[in-house]
Write a protein that holds these residues in place. Structure first.
Motif, PDB file in Angstrom:
ATOM      1  N   GLN A  49       0.804  -1.227   0.000  1.00 40.10           N
ATOM      2  CA  GLN A  49       0.000   0.000   0.000  1.00 40.10           C
ATOM      3  C   GLN A  49       0.829   1.264   0.000  1.00 40.10           C
ATOM      4  O   GLN A  49       0.598   2.192   0.771  1.00 40.10           O
ATOM      5  CB  GLN A  49      -0.975   0.009   1.168  1.00 40.10           C
ATOM      6  CG  GLN A  49      -1.933  -1.152   1.113  1.00 40.10           C
ATOM      7  CD  GLN A  49      -2.870  -1.165   2.282  1.00 40.10           C
ATOM      8  OE1 GLN A  49      -2.838  -0.242   3.072  1.00 40.10           O
ATOM      9  NE2 GLN A  49      -3.684  -2.191   2.368  1.00 40.10           N
TER      10      GLN A  49
ATOM     11  N   LEU B  32      -4.217  14.996  -5.852  1.00 38.00           N
ATOM     12  CA  LEU B  32      -5.458  14.246  -5.681  1.00 38.00           C
ATOM     13  C   LEU B  32      -5.245  12.745  -5.626  1.00 38.00           C
ATOM     14  O   LEU B  32      -5.864  12.057  -4.829  1.00 38.00           O
ATOM     15  CB  LEU B  32      -6.427  14.569  -6.826  1.00 38.00           C
ATOM     16  CG  LEU B  32      -6.780  16.032  -6.971  1.00 38.00           C
ATOM     17  CD1 LEU B  32      -7.643  16.224  -8.195  1.00 38.00           C
ATOM     18  CD2 LEU B  32      -7.502  16.519  -5.754  1.00 38.00           C
ATOM     19  N   THR B  33      -4.386  12.217  -6.479  1.00 40.68           N
ATOM     20  CA  THR B  33      -4.166  10.774  -6.572  1.00 40.68           C
ATOM     21  C   THR B  33      -2.718  10.466  -6.195  1.00 40.68           C
ATOM     22  O   THR B  33      -1.900  11.379  -6.155  1.00 40.68           O
ATOM     23  CB  THR B  33      -4.434  10.280  -8.001  1.00 40.68           C
ATOM     24  OG1 THR B  33      -3.611  11.031  -8.895  1.00 40.68           O
ATOM     25  CG2 THR B  33      -5.871  10.457  -8.375  1.00 40.68           C
ATOM     26  N   GLY B 113     -12.441  14.763   5.310  1.00 39.76           N
ATOM     27  CA  GLY B 113     -12.941  13.434   5.005  1.00 39.76           C
ATOM     28  C   GLY B 113     -12.782  13.108   3.539  1.00 39.76           C
ATOM     29  O   GLY B 113     -12.144  13.844   2.786  1.00 39.76           O
ATOM     30  N   SER B 114     -13.380  11.986   3.114  1.00 43.26           N
ATOM     31  CA  SER B 114     -13.250  11.578   1.716  1.00 43.26           C
ATOM     32  C   SER B 114     -14.302  12.316   0.907  1.00 43.26           C
ATOM     33  O   SER B 114     -15.496  12.071   1.023  1.00 43.26           O
ATOM     34  CB  SER B 114     -13.454  10.076   1.603  1.00 43.26           C
ATOM     35  OG  SER B 114     -14.703   9.724   2.123  1.00 43.26           O
ATOM     36  N   THR B 115     -13.834  13.262   0.087  1.00 42.08           N
ATOM     37  CA  THR B 115     -14.736  14.083  -0.705  1.00 42.08           C
ATOM     38  C   THR B 115     -14.495  13.824  -2.185  1.00 42.08           C
ATOM     39  O   THR B 115     -13.560  13.141  -2.565  1.00 42.08           O
ATOM     40  CB  THR B 115     -14.511  15.571  -0.421  1.00 42.08           C
ATOM     41  OG1 THR B 115     -13.134  15.854  -0.701  1.00 42.08           O
ATOM     42  CG2 THR B 115     -14.782  15.891   1.013  1.00 42.08           C
ATOM     43  N   ILE B 116     -15.359  14.378  -3.012  1.00 39.46           N
ATOM     44  CA  ILE B 116     -15.149  14.302  -4.455  1.00 39.46           C
ATOM     45  C   ILE B 116     -13.974  15.203  -4.802  1.00 39.46           C
ATOM     46  O   ILE B 116     -13.897  16.353  -4.368  1.00 39.46           O
ATOM     47  CB  ILE B 116     -16.410  14.741  -5.210  1.00 39.46           C
ATOM     48  CG1 ILE B 116     -17.535  13.761  -4.917  1.00 39.46           C
ATOM     49  CG2 ILE B 116     -16.158  14.793  -6.696  1.00 39.46           C
ATOM     50  CD1 ILE B 116     -18.853  14.174  -5.487  1.00 39.46           C
ATOM     51  N   SER B 117     -13.052  14.664  -5.614  1.00 34.33           N
ATOM     52  CA  SER B 117     -11.828  15.409  -5.891  1.00 34.33           C
ATOM     53  C   SER B 117     -12.116  16.590  -6.803  1.00 34.33           C
ATOM     54  O   SER B 117     -12.772  16.445  -7.825  1.00 34.33           O
ATOM     55  CB  SER B 117     -10.803  14.491  -6.540  1.00 34.33           C
ATOM     56  OG  SER B 117     -10.429  13.497  -5.630  1.00 34.33           O
TER      57      SER B 117
ATOM     58  N   GLN C  46      -5.699  18.118   5.318  1.00 30.40           N
ATOM     59  CA  GLN C  46      -6.701  18.442   4.300  1.00 30.40           C
ATOM     60  C   GLN C  46      -7.233  19.869   4.476  1.00 30.40           C
ATOM     61  O   GLN C  46      -7.560  20.538   3.501  1.00 30.40           O
ATOM     62  CB  GLN C  46      -7.840  17.439   4.398  1.00 30.40           C
ATOM     63  CG  GLN C  46      -8.410  17.076   3.058  1.00 30.40           C
ATOM     64  CD  GLN C  46      -9.314  15.885   3.187  1.00 30.40           C
ATOM     65  OE1 GLN C  46      -9.579  15.407   4.266  1.00 30.40           O
ATOM     66  NE2 GLN C  46      -9.794  15.416   2.056  1.00 30.40           N
ATOM     67  N   ASN C  52      -6.104  16.707  -1.218  1.00 31.16           N
ATOM     68  CA  ASN C  52      -6.707  15.456  -0.782  1.00 31.16           C
ATOM     69  C   ASN C  52      -5.670  14.372  -0.573  1.00 31.16           C
ATOM     70  O   ASN C  52      -5.916  13.423   0.155  1.00 31.16           O
ATOM     71  CB  ASN C  52      -7.725  14.984  -1.822  1.00 31.16           C
ATOM     72  CG  ASN C  52      -9.043  15.676  -1.645  1.00 31.16           C
ATOM     73  OD1 ASN C  52      -9.353  16.158  -0.573  1.00 31.16           O
ATOM     74  ND2 ASN C  52      -9.819  15.743  -2.706  1.00 31.16           N
ATOM     75  N   ASN C  53      -4.523  14.470  -1.252  1.00 23.54           N
ATOM     76  CA  ASN C  53      -3.467  13.467  -1.132  1.00 23.54           C
ATOM     77  C   ASN C  53      -2.523  13.892  -0.012  1.00 23.54           C
ATOM     78  O   ASN C  53      -1.777  14.861  -0.140  1.00 23.54           O
ATOM     79  CB  ASN C  53      -2.737  13.369  -2.472  1.00 23.54           C
ATOM     80  CG  ASN C  53      -1.702  12.293  -2.484  1.00 23.54           C
ATOM     81  OD1 ASN C  53      -1.563  11.560  -1.515  1.00 23.54           O
ATOM     82  ND2 ASN C  53      -0.979  12.196  -3.567  1.00 23.54           N
TER      83      ASN C  53
END
Lengths: 83, 157, 90
Positions: A49, B32-33, B113-117, C46, C52-53
């Motif tokens: 991971q 983002l990724t 939190g986990s949001t739309i990028s 964040q 986000n990363n």
């Protein structure tokens, strides 16, 4: 279950390809063995991971290092001297 | 190193745009990724090294001059340091992320939190990704290109 | 046994003991210890950086000096290769 098998199998494959890289007399074959070791190592990073480390390892270890080693071997001798 | 056969050149020409798109995607979506400037730059440099192996170092050196590589890498390094110093000017400290929360560019702050990028986030980080990506692409490809060209000359003598 | 081999053997034994002890003291696989730095970065990255990363937020924002050093290392490597091979390219 299958993840445990992969976790045991991948380090053994890495050790095996590293031994090939040390033991082979043909230097181009040894460079290919180093590339295979880097590719398996990037797969291991991905399973643990860490995808960004896996991308860097696959790009640098498996491609650019092999290119540099092959260029260096091409301008010197191919076979290792047996003494 | 001379060029390889016609089959290898054709397959390289087909595969090369996909590798470039993948690497540039990793650079542009670095905030983002997984990935970032260094990883995407390594992928793009691998694609350029594939072009170098397939077409030969003489053809590639005719297309790209060595001086241009030096200039591009210096531009990447200077952009990175200038972005860091702008943090000192507009904010408080070196490497201050001064674009977060502003309305200029890349200024939106996502919720926790986990949001739309959303690509329009993260302040100065995407710009630094572009600078480091340019630097890594040109640096790694330049090393391989110059070594290949030097070994080509020694073969001819 | 000569004196040099004796020193090498002593050094090897000490290093082996250190490595063996540290391998016995490792965490169990997949369970890292929680530290305060982890929680701080995971909770605030964040909001503070807007990325986000989280890894990129640490690399380019919290630890920007490390990235600057890495860029300097790469620049020095490329400059060294260009200096060495420029004479061969002419």
């Amino acid at each position: 279950m299958i993840l445990d098998i992969i976790h045991i199998l991948l380090p053994l494959l890495i050790i095996g390809s590293s031994l090939f890289a040390v033991l082979l007399k043909d230097l181009i074959a040894a460079a290919i063995a180093v590339a295979a070791m880097s590719l398996l190592l990037s797969l291991e990073f991905f399973i643990l991971q860490a995808p960004d480390v896996a991308i860097a390892e696959a790009g640098i270890g498996a491609c650019l290092t092999t290119a540099i080693l092959v260029i260096a071997i091409k301008s010197t001798k191919r076979m290792e001297d047996e003494k | 190193m001379n060029g390889m056969s016609r089959i290898v050149k054709t397959i390289t020409s087909i595969v090369f745009p996909f590798i470039m798109i993948f690497g540039l995607y990793i650079i542009a979506h670095g905030h983002l990724t997984p990935g970032g400037g260094f990883q995407g730059g390594a992928v793009v440099a691998s694609g350029c090294a594939m072009i170098l192996v397939a077409y030969g170092s003489v053809w590639t050196m005719g297309k790209i001059k060595e001086k241009n590589l030096s200039i591009l890498e210096s531009i990447g390094a200077i952009c990175f340091i200038i972005l860091a110093i702008l943090g000192l000017g507009f904010g408080t400290v070196f490497f201050k992320n001064f674009l977060v929360g502003s309305n200029i560019i890349f200024g939106i702050v996502p919720s926790f939190g986990s949001t739309i990028s959303n690509i329009n986030t993260a302040g100065v980080i995407p710009l630094m990704n572009f600078a480091v990506g340019l630097k890594v692409i040109v640096g790694l490809f330049g090393i391989v290109l110059i070594m290949a060209y030097a070994s080509r000359r020694r073969d001819n003598k | 046994m000569s004196k040099r081999n004796l020193f090498a053997l002593i050094f090897f034994v000490i290093m082996a003991v250190f490595l063996f002890i540290s391998s016995l003291m490792m965490h169990p696989f997949g369970n890292p210890e929680e530290t305060n730095m982890d929680d701080e970065i995971i909770e605030n990255a964040q909001i503070e950086t807007g990325a986000n990363n989280g890894v990129t937020a640490v690399v380019f924002d919290y630890r920007g000096f490390d990235t600057l050093g890495e860029a300097t290392i790469l620049f020095t490597a490329v400059a060294g290769v260009m200096i060495i091979f420029r004479r061969m390219n002419k």
